[in-house]
Design an enzyme around this catalytic site. Structure first.
Site, mmCIF file in Angstrom:
data_model
loop_
_atom_site.group_PDB
_atom_site.id
_atom_site.type_symbol
_atom_site.label_atom_id
_atom_site.label_comp_id
_atom_site.label_asym_id
_atom_site.label_seq_id
_atom_site.Cartn_x
_atom_site.Cartn_y
_atom_site.Cartn_z
ATOM 1 N N GLU A 132 0.811 -1.219 0.000
ATOM 2 C CA GLU A 132 0.000 0.000 0.000
ATOM 3 C C GLU A 132 0.842 1.266 0.000
ATOM 4 O O GLU A 132 0.524 2.238 -0.683
ATOM 5 C CB GLU A 132 -0.956 0.012 1.210
ATOM 6 C CG GLU A 132 -2.140 -0.930 1.094
ATOM 7 C CD GLU A 132 -1.843 -2.347 1.537
ATOM 8 O OE1 GLU A 132 -0.691 -2.626 1.949
ATOM 9 O OE2 GLU A 132 -2.751 -3.197 1.472
ATOM 10 N N HIS A 152 -9.174 -5.459 11.781
ATOM 11 C CA HIS A 152 -9.989 -5.310 10.575
ATOM 12 C C HIS A 152 -11.313 -4.608 10.851
ATOM 13 O O HIS A 152 -12.233 -4.685 10.047
ATOM 14 C CB HIS A 152 -10.282 -6.688 9.954
ATOM 15 C CG HIS A 152 -9.143 -7.227 9.156
ATOM 16 N ND1 HIS A 152 -7.884 -7.402 9.680
ATOM 17 C CD2 HIS A 152 -9.056 -7.623 7.867
ATOM 18 C CE1 HIS A 152 -7.086 -7.901 8.745
ATOM 19 N NE2 HIS A 152 -7.765 -8.037 7.637
#
Lengths: 327, 331
Positions: free
Chosen positions: A60, A129
């Protein structure tokens, strides 16, 4: 009007803007051959080819930075994070580069980029998450942060974001991609920074945004049966915030409850409460209340996840309290 | 592009440019002590060959991006040095209207993409500039500079992989001056051959004598032509030395004066001068003329900066968003 899924609205918005402007491209993990981890870019590789729909390695920081650099040199990237939880390893590129470049260069370089993907919890995924990043990124000048809660809002706002010359972050939800809603065939745009009254009412104002607004709307529906009329405002954008719509509503209802999926400290709710006490102090008939997640990491077990998130019953209870209907 | 001959004109330009950069930095140092320049200040003294050699290899439209030791690169690319001095003094006539300061120089017009304050943060940006050139079919190359401290950042490794995967027209240049702030290379890694980091990505890579502009030019030309002809990235470890501390607040206890003196014997400006002398391309009176021009231009920069106003307070809210009338929260 035709009904489509939220994920289809995402793909339509991106595809329409890519047809309109050759400089718009999409990159991210699984966006091309896999058609998107949540199928939100379905068919786009076939239509636009690998030059404009790029699968990336799981890196990322690297691909977010390359996208920002390409925006300095004339392109208009759309970067998909499989979830905003993964944006943390790229956050330097968003905060220090995308948000600052125009200002640090005295206006020479603009960064017309969209970062998008799902935010917050999505079932029992554990702590890493299940984090909500709206208030984190909204804190940073130089960015715009948009949190659409319906397919209609998503499509109009994402199209506006892609055309916007400033960096825009779009926050979706894994649990909304399957949501269906009315989306017209003809083109439309929704301006960034304008809230929407999702349910008009007269007794209590509820301010919310994103997936958790469904909890607020369900509570409002049930409270109506008890004779309490809630006005539910969907902020839609959390940077900048449309304070005026909130203030106008509070001047009418004299009561405010914020419902947000985020940790309480420094949340968007906190900011709304500050501005309402400042601008509508004399109109308030009850303390401003907020329902956020618990001030803890999310946890896996179903009982713990239930305890973590704001619930319909909690919203109803707090609304009754501010309406002094507690009997 | 054919390789350029290292003519008298090239060496005269190298000599005058490098001397000007040196004297410009010396002046910023003096102004810092007078508190006319504030914040952090990182000087390029000793590393000038890395810029001089690169500029000769660059073609119109080629790009450069670097970290925060970045005052003289835009000058080399054509930015008016008076505007750089004004930026250093925080004046509204500066390249970023006084908003960037020492670490954040930019020039869109002259293809200088900053000026970046976070170590390693500019590495993917450089690859992104190259990505856009390739996307648009432009035959340009981006020089992406970094310090030796930056090579241990994840951003370098993620970018190397992506730049090779997408065959981007970019040259990564590490300015290895031996010290990441006050920490020597050997204290931060198990080996000191930085160029070898390219091997794991099958990226062409090599060490280069970064004190000699001619050697820098040779390596840059080869790498840039590889990129320009579709051959993808190169990683060059330029071995150089900085004479000054990391920044102005650095007492330099981590090295000896002898070490600094040893490197000053290979000074890039002396190298250029000795070529000019040995080939009889310049005589003493030519050097005196150059010195006088350099001195006068540095003085002009100072006068321009000092005579320029600071930005007015309302400028704080300008140049952040393209959107006009963005509703900033005020109180």
């Amino acid at each position: 009007m035709r009904i489509i899924q939220y994920r289809e609205a995402v793909a339509e918005a991106m595809s329409e803007e890519m047809r309109r402007d050759e400089n718009v491209y999409l990159m991210g993990e699984e966006v091309a051959e896999y058609n998107g981890a949540y199928k939100a870019s379905k068919g786009m590789l076939d239509e636009f080819g690998p030059k404009r729909v790029l699968d990336t390695p799981i890196a990322e920081l690297g691909f977010a930075g390359i996208a920002v650099g390409s925006a300095m040199n004339g392109l208009r990237p759309i970067v998909e994070f499989m979830t905003w939880n993964f944006s943390l390893v790229a956050i330097d590129q968003i905060i220090s580069n995308a948000a600052k470049m125009r200002q640090m260069s005295g206006g020479q370089f603009t960064i017309p980029i969209v970062f998008r993907g799902p935010t917050a919890s999505a079932g029992q995924l554990g702590a890493t998450h299940s984090q909500a990043f709206e208030s984190w990124y909204a804190n940073c000048p130089g960015l715009k942060v948009v949190v659409p809660s319906t397919p209609y809002d998503l499509k109009g706002l994402l199209k506006s974001a892609i055309r916007d010359d400033d960096p825009v972050l779009i926050m979706e939800s894994e649990q909304m991609y399957g949501d269906k809603g009315e989306v017209p065939e003809e083109e439309y745009l929704i301006p960034i920074g304008v809230a929407d009254i999702k349910r008009p009412g007269t007794d209590v104002t509820i301010v919310s945004f994103g997936k958790i607004i469904k909890v607020a709307l369900a509570a409002a529906e049930q409270l109506a049966e008890e004779g309490i009329s809630c006005e539910v405002i969907d902020l839609r954008t959390v940077r900048p915030i449309d304070y005026d719509t909130v203030i106008e509503s509070v001047k009418k209802t004299n009561r405010l409850v914020c419902v947000e999926e985020a940790w309480p400290l420094g949340s968007i709710s906190t900011e709304i409460a500050y501005m309402v006490q400042k601008r509508a102090f004399d109109y308030l008939d009850a303390p401003v209340r907020r329902l956020t997640t618990a001030d803890t990491p999310a946890a896996y077990a179903p009982t713990l996840m239930e305890a973590f998130l704001p619930s319909v019953d909690q919203v109803k209870s707090v609304v009754r309290e501010v309406a002094y209907q507690n009997a | 592009m054919a390789k350029k001959k290292l003519t008298k004109e090239v060496y005269l330009k190298w000599y005058e440019d490098m001397l000007f950069w040196r004297k410009f930095e010396d002046m910023t140092s003096a102004l810092y002590i007078q508190q006319k320049i504030r914040g952090f200040l990182h000087l390029y003294n000793g590393q000038e060959a890395l810029l001089a050699g690169a500029l000769l290899a660059m073609e119109p439209g080629d790009k450069m991006i670097t970290a925060y030791r970045n005052h003289v690169q835009p000058i080399g690319l054509g930015v008016d040095p008076r505007k750089i001095m004004a930026e250093l003094m925080g004046k509204v006539t500066g390249t970023s209207r006084g908003k960037g300061g020492s670490m954040h120089m930019f020039s869109k017009e002259h293809h200088f993409y900053g000026g970046h304050g976070i170590v390693g943060g500019q590495i993917p940006l450089g690859a992104g500039l190259a990505f856009a050139d390739k996307y648009e079919g432009r035959n340009n190359v981006t020089l992406t500079y970094m310090g030796d401290g930056a090579v241990r950042q994840g951003s370098l490794h993620e970018t190397f992989n992506l730049a090779m995967l997408w065959n981007l027209p970019v040259v990564f240049v590490v300015e290895n001056n031996g010290y990441a702030m006050g920490t020597s290379l050997k204290r931060t890694a198990n080996h000191e051959e930085i160029w070898k980091l390219g091997l794991g990505y099958e990226m062409p890579c090599m060490p280069v004598d970064g004190m000699d502009p001619a050697k820098v030019y040779d390596a840059m030309h080869e790498a840039m032509e590889r990129a320009r002809s579709g051959g993808g990235p190169t990683f060059l470890e330029m071995r150089t030395y900085r004479y000054k501390g990391h920044s102005m607040s650095d007492a330099q206890h981590y090295r000896t004066k002898d070490e600094v003196a040893e490197f000053q014997k290979q000074d890039p400006i002396l190298i250029a001068r000795s070529v000019l002398e040995s080939k009889k391309w310049a005589k003493e009176s030519d050097f005196e003329e150059i010195d006088a021009r350099v001195k006068a231009l540095v003085q002009e920069c100072v006068a321009f900066g000092e005579n320029s106003p600071y930005p007015e307070a309302h400028e704080l809210w300008q140049d952040i968003y393209v959107q006009e009338n963005y509703p900033f929260i005020k109180e």
